[in-house]
Design a protein around this motif. Structure first.
Motif, mmCIF file in Angstrom:
data_model
loop_
_atom_site.group_PDB
_atom_site.id
_atom_site.type_symbol
_atom_site.label_atom_id
_atom_site.label_comp_id
_atom_site.label_asym_id
_atom_site.label_seq_id
_atom_site.Cartn_x
_atom_site.Cartn_y
_atom_site.Cartn_z
ATOM 1 N N SER A 21 0.836 -1.200 0.000
ATOM 2 C CA SER A 21 0.000 0.000 0.000
ATOM 3 C C SER A 21 0.871 1.251 0.000
ATOM 4 N N TYR A 22 0.596 2.144 -0.947
ATOM 5 C CA TYR A 22 1.301 3.421 -1.054
ATOM 6 C C TYR A 22 0.315 4.568 -0.814
ATOM 7 N N ASP A 23 0.833 5.654 -0.243
ATOM 8 C CA ASP A 23 0.122 6.926 -0.206
ATOM 9 C C ASP A 23 1.126 8.004 -0.586
ATOM 10 N N GLU A 31 3.966 -2.952 3.393
ATOM 11 C CA GLU A 31 3.910 -4.231 2.683
ATOM 12 C C GLU A 31 3.483 -5.330 3.638
ATOM 13 N N LEU A 32 2.479 -6.110 3.217
ATOM 14 C CA LEU A 32 1.969 -7.203 4.033
ATOM 15 C C LEU A 32 2.068 -8.515 3.258
ATOM 16 N N SER A 33 2.613 -9.521 3.900
ATOM 17 C CA SER A 33 2.547 -10.874 3.365
ATOM 18 C C SER A 33 1.164 -11.452 3.643
ATOM 19 N N ALA A 34 0.894 -12.610 3.073
ATOM 20 C CA ALA A 34 -0.373 -13.281 3.367
ATOM 21 C C ALA A 34 -0.483 -13.588 4.858
ATOM 22 N N ALA A 35 0.625 -13.976 5.478
ATOM 23 C CA ALA A 35 0.601 -14.295 6.909
ATOM 24 C C ALA A 35 0.298 -13.061 7.748
ATOM 25 N N THR A 36 0.883 -11.926 7.395
ATOM 26 C CA THR A 36 0.639 -10.700 8.157
ATOM 27 C C THR A 36 -0.795 -10.222 7.974
ATOM 28 N N LEU A 37 -1.296 -10.264 6.742
ATOM 29 C CA LEU A 37 -2.685 -9.867 6.523
ATOM 30 C C LEU A 37 -3.628 -10.801 7.277
ATOM 31 N N ALA A 38 -3.352 -12.100 7.251
ATOM 32 C CA ALA A 38 -4.206 -13.056 7.957
ATOM 33 C C ALA A 38 -4.222 -12.781 9.455
ATOM 34 N N ASN A 39 -3.081 -12.342 10.001
ATOM 35 C CA ASN A 39 -3.018 -11.998 11.418
ATOM 36 C C ASN A 39 -3.919 -10.812 11.732
ATOM 37 N N TRP A 40 -3.864 -9.778 10.883
ATOM 38 C CA TRP A 40 -4.735 -8.617 11.066
ATOM 39 C C TRP A 40 -6.211 -9.013 10.912
ATOM 40 N N VAL A 41 -6.507 -9.887 9.974
ATOM 41 C CA VAL A 41 -7.890 -10.318 9.759
ATOM 42 C C VAL A 41 -8.406 -11.066 10.987
ATOM 43 N N ALA A 42 -7.598 -11.968 11.526
ATOM 44 C CA ALA A 42 -8.024 -12.724 12.704
ATOM 45 C C ALA A 42 -8.262 -11.806 13.896
ATOM 46 N N PRO A 65 -11.352 4.370 3.146
ATOM 47 C CA PRO A 65 -10.820 4.394 1.783
ATOM 48 C C PRO A 65 -10.272 3.027 1.402
ATOM 49 N N VAL A 66 -9.871 2.891 0.161
ATOM 50 C CA VAL A 66 -9.160 1.693 -0.273
ATOM 51 C C VAL A 66 -7.777 1.725 0.381
ATOM 52 N N HIS A 67 -7.500 0.741 1.241
ATOM 53 C CA HIS A 67 -6.337 0.810 2.128
ATOM 54 C C HIS A 67 -6.057 -0.597 2.634
ATOM 55 N N TRP A 68 -4.826 -0.839 3.076
ATOM 56 C CA TRP A 68 -4.524 -2.183 3.577
ATOM 57 C C TRP A 68 -5.336 -2.521 4.826
ATOM 58 N N GLN A 69 -5.611 -1.524 5.677
ATOM 59 C CA GLN A 69 -6.421 -1.808 6.857
ATOM 60 C C GLN A 69 -7.865 -2.099 6.480
ATOM 61 N N THR A 70 -8.348 -1.480 5.412
ATOM 62 C CA THR A 70 -9.698 -1.762 4.937
ATOM 63 C C THR A 70 -9.809 -3.211 4.477
ATOM 64 N N ALA A 71 -8.773 -3.714 3.816
ATOM 65 C CA ALA A 71 -8.772 -5.121 3.408
ATOM 66 C C ALA A 71 -8.914 -6.031 4.624
ATOM 67 N N ALA A 72 -8.192 -5.722 5.701
ATOM 68 C CA ALA A 72 -8.272 -6.534 6.912
ATOM 69 C C ALA A 72 -9.659 -6.459 7.542
ATOM 70 N N GLU A 122 -22.474 0.933 17.098
ATOM 71 C CA GLU A 122 -21.159 1.092 17.701
ATOM 72 C C GLU A 122 -20.227 1.710 16.673
ATOM 73 N N LEU A 123 -19.506 2.739 17.084
ATOM 74 C CA LEU A 123 -18.651 3.498 16.172
ATOM 75 C C LEU A 123 -17.190 3.311 16.553
ATOM 76 N N TRP A 124 -16.383 2.934 15.552
ATOM 77 C CA TRP A 124 -14.948 2.732 15.733
ATOM 78 C C TRP A 124 -14.201 3.614 14.753
ATOM 79 N N GLY A 125 -13.101 4.193 15.206
ATOM 80 C CA GLY A 125 -12.294 5.054 14.353
ATOM 81 C C GLY A 125 -10.952 4.433 14.034
ATOM 82 N N LEU A 126 -10.499 4.644 12.802
ATOM 83 C CA LEU A 126 -9.200 4.152 12.365
ATOM 84 C C LEU A 126 -8.331 5.331 11.952
#
Length: 264
Positions: A21-23, A31-42, A65-72, A122-126
């Motif tokens: 992900s770039y901004d 940069e996230l590997s599949a393992a790192t993204l899976a950790n965030w998803v869990a 927005p379209v973002h790596w955290q949004t994917a998780a 319930e409202l959460w902020g990122l």
């Protein structure tokens, strides 16, 4: 089911880059590997289930927005069996009926205005900080996703199994079931010509308009990896495509690289 697409990516290669992900407005690169993204998803799925009682029948609205955290967050909500209401294109009012709303920090004031004091939502902020840090300079009622998600487990087990026939993605008046998200992603990947091993450079605005089936699930279904670009600087794209070994683009033109969805 969407969680199965990430599981397949883990089986193919857990350590190679899956989502970068770039901004260009802030010179961020994550940069996230599949393992790192899976950790965030869990962790996200455990937070939603344990803190918000999210499960089959719940609706989770995203003002992100379209973002790596949004994917998780997307994959975490689907892991719980929830329906996702995507409000990436600045429509805070649509989120009012959701059980949980996860929003970028800069959209919290509008969401707080749209939700009255009696709302059960319930409202959460990122913060969307590149290192996943918490919000700063915020004093509203939203809970801080980044601060709390880290305390949750790295493995997720749903209390109630997701129902493939239940709603998975709400788009306007239409919806896709959880089960049909995977088939829709595979069908779209085929139409776009995505293949295993592709590395796709994705423009944020195009991705937001196309929706998460196009920018997230279709590449996962094809066995591709992603390079997401926010606030893309045109003069950086050619060198970025070369450095990231990009094989295709979505919403971006780079000389010598095939453009998905473009004919001729």
């Amino acid at each position: 089911m969407p969680a199965g697409l990430l599981a397949a990516a883990l089986r193919r290669s857990s350590a190679t880059p899956l989502l970068t992900s770039y901004d260009d407005a802030t010179d961020e690169r994550v940069e996230l590997s599949a393992a790192t993204l899976a950790n965030w998803v869990a962790k996200t799925a455990n937070l939603l289930q344990d803190e918000c009682d999210v499960g089959p029948g719940s609706t989770v609205a995203l003002a992100l927005p379209v973002h790596w955290q949004t994917a998780a967050v997307l994959l975490g909500a689907w892991s719980c069996g929830a329906a996702v209401l995507d409000t990436a294109l600045e429509d805070e009012g649509r989120a009012a009926g959701a059980d949980v709303v996860l929003a970028a920090q800069d959209r919290l004031p509008a969401l707080e205005e749209a939700h009255d004091d009696a709302s059960a939502t319930e409202l959460w902020g990122l913060s969307l900080h590149p290192l996943g840090l918490g919000m700063t300079g915020y004093s509203g009622a939203a809970r801080d996703f980044a601060v709390e998600v880290r305390t949750h487990g790295d493995v997720f087990f749903p209390y109630r199994e997701p129902d493939p026939a239940g709603p998975g993605l709400l788009v306007g008046e239409a919806s896709l079931s959880l089960g049909s998200l995977t088939s829709a992603a595979a069908e779209l990947a085929g139409r776009l010509g995505l293949t295993e091993g592709d590395r796709i450079l994705v423009d944020e605005r195009t991705a937001a308009e196309a929706g998460p089936v196009a920018w997230l699930l279709a590449p996962l279904a094809a066995g591709a990896s992603l390079v997401l670009c926010r606030n893309a600087a045109p003069d950086r794209l050619a060198s970025r495509a070369a450095a990231e070994r990009v094989t295709a683009t979505l919403g971006i033109r780079v000389e010598g690289v095939r453009e998905l969805g473009r004919r001729g």
